[in-house]
Design an enzyme around this catalytic site. Structure first.
Site, PDB file in Angstrom:
ATOM      1  N   ASN A  62      -9.966  -3.412  -6.753  1.00  0.00           N
ATOM      2  CA  ASN A  62      -9.135  -1.824  -7.811  1.00  0.00           C
ATOM      3  C   ASN A  62     -10.044  -1.745  -9.236  1.00  0.00           C
ATOM      4  O   ASN A  62      -9.347  -1.214  -9.197  1.00  0.00           O
ATOM      5  CB  ASN A  62      -7.870  -3.170  -7.500  1.00  0.00           C
ATOM      6  N   ASP A  81       1.096  -1.028   0.533  1.00  0.00           N
ATOM      7  CA  ASP A  81       0.188   0.292  -0.180  1.00  0.00           C
ATOM      8  C   ASP A  81       0.733   1.247   0.107  1.00  0.00           C
ATOM      9  O   ASP A  81       1.807   1.298   0.858  1.00  0.00           O
ATOM     10  CB  ASP A  81      -1.100  -0.050   1.530  1.00  0.00           C
TER      11      ASP A  81
END
Ligand code: FPP
Length: 247
Positions: A75, A27
């Site tokens: 995503n 991340d």
């Protein structure tokens, strides 16, 4: 969960017990790019380079299973140009793995519903898995179009079908049966999950498998995450007293 902001230099992992299975939520690529006034895709590119470095390091130090969260079921909601840039990076990595890593020991696997990817990417994935299946080194699970909830739904459907076919009864359903019907079947659960970028969330990563995983959250954006940071997380893990619900 503690957040580690320390300067992670000179952490030695000699003489510590390493986790068998490590999961990493990669991340912070977007924030890394924003800090530099660059497009988000530049952050993903830097993240992909770091991915190469860290998987190699984990293999070198003797981690047996490494699961990297590369693309979640959520995503796809990102802007088209960002998804396109990520697909390009996946394709590049797969081509590179097939072309350059012939003597490698890493065994590549994919977890997630890969049927959502283009035929070209799926073909490369199959080829990479097939070409590495007889290797005896670290197992690298790349989580692609992966979601922990989606995985549990998939396992439930498989088990429901077996019940419908009369192959099993409701009493046969236990934790082992679920573990045997998820993507990581046959692998140990992750001992350690590392989340760089300082967020305190699981983000749908290995929900079933992480019931007793130790989390280390670090205040580093993924492209800046170094081997030293990895060592720091491993040492932090080694200090934990894992009780698995006992005393
Ligand atoms: C999360 O950061 C990262 C991703 C959704 C993509 C992860 C992918 C890579 C690191 C590339 C992997 C490449 C290969 C070859 C497997 P974010 O974009 O959510 O960051 P932010 O929270 O700072 O916006």
């Amino acid at each position: 969960m503690a957040l580690f902001k320390k300067n992670t230099t000179a952490y030695s992992i000699d003489n510590i017990i390493l986790p068998e299975h490590v999961g990493i939520i990669m991340d912070g690529n977007g924030r890394w790019a924003k800090k530099r006034g660059l497009p988000r895709s530049a952050g993903h590119s830097a993240g992909a380079n770091n991915f190469r470095k860290i998987i190699r390091y984990c293999s070198d130090i003797g981690i047996k299973y490494l699961t990297m969260y590369a693309f979640s079921t959520e995503n796809w909601k990102r802007p088209n140009d960002e998804v396109t840039a990520l697909m390009k990076l996946f394709k590049q990595y797969l081509e590179e793995a097939l072309r350059d890593f012939q003597d490698d020991t890493i065994k590549l696997r994919f977890i997630g519903d890969i049927t959502a990817f283009s035929k070209e990417i799926q073909d490369l994935m199959y080829e990479a898995v097939e070409g590495s299946k007889n290797r005896d080194g670290m197992v690298l699970n790349l989580a692609m179009n992966y979601g922990g909830r989606d995985e549990i739904v998939m396992a439930t459907k498989t088990i429901a079908q077996k019940l419908k076919n009369g192959e099993i009864t409701a009493e046969d359903i236990d934790e082992k049966m679920i573990s045997d019907n998820i993507y990581t079947a046959g692998q140990p659960d992750p001992d350690l999950i590392i989340r760089p970028s300082g967020e305190y969330r699981t983000s749908n990563f290995l929900l079933w498998q992480s019931a007793y995983s130790e989390y280390v959250i670090m205040d580093k954006l993924w492209p800046d995450f170094t081997k030293e940071d990895m060592n720091y997380a491993l040492i932090e893990y080694a200090k934990r007293n894992r009780r698995f619900g006992g005393v």
